[in-house]
Motif scaffolding. Structure first.
Motif, short mmCIF file in Angstrom:
data_model
loop_
_atom_site.label_atom_id
_atom_site.label_comp_id
_atom_site.label_asym_id
_atom_site.label_seq_id
_atom_site.Cartn_x
_atom_site.Cartn_y
_atom_site.Cartn_z
N ILE A 186 0.91 -1.09 -0.05
CA ILE A 186 -0.12 -0.01 0.04
C ILE A 186 1.01 1.32 -0.05
O ILE A 186 2.17 1.10 0.61
CB ILE A 186 -0.86 0.04 1.30
CG1 ILE A 186 -0.28 0.13 2.54
CG2 ILE A 186 -1.93 -0.96 1.04
CD1 ILE A 186 -1.05 0.29 3.64
N LYS A 187 0.35 2.48 -0.49
CA LYS A 187 1.09 3.67 -0.77
C LYS A 187 0.77 4.60 0.37
O LYS A 187 -0.23 5.05 0.79
CB LYS A 187 0.98 4.03 -2.16
CG LYS A 187 1.86 5.43 -2.46
CD LYS A 187 1.71 5.75 -3.92
CE LYS A 187 0.51 6.30 -4.33
NZ LYS A 187 0.67 6.77 -5.82
N PHE A 188 2.13 5.20 1.03
CA PHE A 188 2.00 6.42 1.82
C PHE A 188 2.39 7.49 1.21
O PHE A 188 3.68 7.56 0.76
CB PHE A 188 2.72 6.00 3.00
CG PHE A 188 2.04 4.73 3.74
CD1 PHE A 188 1.19 4.98 4.90
CD2 PHE A 188 2.63 3.39 3.62
CE1 PHE A 188 0.72 3.99 5.70
CE2 PHE A 188 2.19 2.38 4.32
CZ PHE A 188 1.25 2.56 5.45
N GLU A 189 1.71 8.56 1.11
CA GLU A 189 2.35 9.78 0.64
C GLU A 189 2.15 10.75 1.76
O GLU A 189 0.95 10.95 2.38
CB GLU A 189 1.22 10.36 -0.51
CG GLU A 189 1.49 9.42 -1.71
CD GLU A 189 0.41 9.86 -2.76
OE1 GLU A 189 0.63 10.97 -3.51
OE2 GLU A 189 -0.62 9.27 -2.74
N VAL A 190 3.49 11.22 2.29
CA VAL A 190 3.55 12.07 3.52
C VAL A 190 3.83 13.60 3.03
O VAL A 190 4.65 14.11 2.34
CB VAL A 190 4.69 11.52 4.17
CG1 VAL A 190 4.54 12.28 5.64
CG2 VAL A 190 4.61 10.00 4.79
N PHE A 191 2.63 14.49 3.74
CA PHE A 191 2.89 15.90 3.24
C PHE A 191 2.97 16.39 4.77
O PHE A 191 2.97 15.76 5.94
CB PHE A 191 1.66 16.36 2.66
CG PHE A 191 1.36 15.73 1.39
CD1 PHE A 191 2.01 16.32 0.30
CD2 PHE A 191 0.44 14.70 1.23
CE1 PHE A 191 1.84 15.58 -1.26
CE2 PHE A 191 0.20 14.14 -0.04
CZ PHE A 191 0.80 14.44 -1.20
#
Length: 362
Positions: free
Chosen positions: A280-285
């Motif tokens: 699964i993909k994590f996009e951290v802002f």
């Protein structure tokens, strides 16, 4: 042999030892439980040659003796018998009468002569460990054990007792769990043993939330005495990997988030995972993390959760099960995750607990 015993006590004894009995035992006697009178106690033993378990329960001994009884059949019969007293009488040719209120069974057992003897640990140092602490430490690490038979050293949990501290570590090569606690017991000689995962599960099942457990290390086996339940297990031979080499130094830039929110979002994304498309993909802002999953011919999901973070934006993939296994076992409301880059592990450090998971391609 002839004994009278309550159904409740007998069921407790059978269920305490029967888990180690293998349904695919190569030797017929290993499918049996050994029952043996010992004054006003009945001793029950079971083994698969790697793990042995023994306990004693109160009994009225009318005639002393010993016999081995097929474990599953014995359990099923006693479980369905009426409540109250049960009379067990061993007759000629290893015939066993099991008699309860208005019902009677006859079983064929095997003589105890060929049943493996329970190992002895004479003149060995006995360590006293807190049951609840040990139970928690095994619970926080055992899920990270490898189940690949080719990596037999990783099929167990490393248990170390050094300099007034007990450390338990497990890894499958892609994730690592390590927990350490101070102990009051001093040891004459440092302890470092690898315990098979089946034995660890059996120990967890028997450990209670209070009291102490006696722990003894032999030459190639260890013994746990948990309130009279004895569990002896062989030690996995070999050298455990140097886990300290793979643990990165702490960094100041961390992602702070709510544990339950993270766990729930990963579980939802995991609903679309398949064996061929696990990550699964994590996009951290700076103020949010997007948890998403795209699986060809299945579907996709996307979810945002609030975070506190003042580092660079990161996009990275992980095996969801690795994070679920960890998150569901901790009680902290908030956690800080160190994400060091797309090809670096995620590290979570709690007070005396560290968990590390390697990323996956997305």
């Amino acid at each position: 042999m002839k004994i009278k015993i309550s159904k409740e006590n007998l069921m407790f004894g059978i269920q305490t030892v029967q888990n180690v009995v293998s349904s695919k035992a190569t030797l017929p006697i290993l499918s049996n439980i050994l029952i043996e009178t010992k004054k006003n106690f009945l001793k029950l033993n079971a083994t698969d040659l790697d793990i042995g378990i023994s306990c004693e329960i109160p009994v009225e001994t009318l005639e002393e003796g010993a016999i081995t009884i097929p474990a599953k059949r014995f359990n099923d019969i006693v479980k369905e018998m009426p409540d109250g007293e049960i009379l067990i009488h061993v007759k000629k040719n290893n015939q066993i009468d099991i008699e309860g209120k208005n019902c009677r069974f006859k079983l064929t057992g095997l003589a105890k002569d060929e049943f493996p003897k329970f190992p002895e640990f004479k003149d060995k140092e006995i360590l006293q460990l807190d049951q609840l602490a040990l139970k928690e430490m095994f619970r926080l690490t055992s899920f990270a054990v490898s189940h690949e038979e080719s990596r037999y050293v990783l099929n167990g949990v490393l248990m170390e007792i050094v300099d007034g501290a007990m450390r338990i570590v497990a890894t499958d090569g892609r994730r690592l769990a390590k927990v350490e606690k101070k102990i009051s017991t001093s040891v004459k000689k440092d302890v470092s043993v690898i315990l098979p995962i089946k034995a660890v599960h059996e120990i967890i099942r028997n450990l209670k939330d209070e009291g102490m457990v006696s722990f003894v290390v032999g030459s190639n086996q260890v013994l746990f005495d948990i309130d009279g339940v004895l569990i002896a297990t062989r030690i996995i031979e070999g050298e455990f990997p140097n886990y300290n080499q793979v643990i990165p130094k702490p960094v100041k830039t961390r992602i702070r988030m709510n544990t339950k929110e993270l766990l729930s979002s990963i579980r939802r994304a995991n609903l679309l995972a398949t064996p061929d498309f696990q990550a699964i993909k994590f996009e951290v802002f700076t103020d949010k993390m997007v948890v998403s999953k795209t699986t060809p011919d299945v579907g996709e999901s996307r979810e945002e959760i609030p975070i506190q973070y003042d580092g660079q934006e990161i996009v990275v993939g992980f095996n969801p099960q690795f994070l679920i296994d960890f998150l569901k076992n901790i009680n902290d409301d908030q956690i800080d995750i160190e994400l060091l880059g797309v090809d670096k592990p995620a590290v979570i450090r709690l007070e005396d607990y560290l968990y590390l998971a390697l990323p996956m391609r997305i």
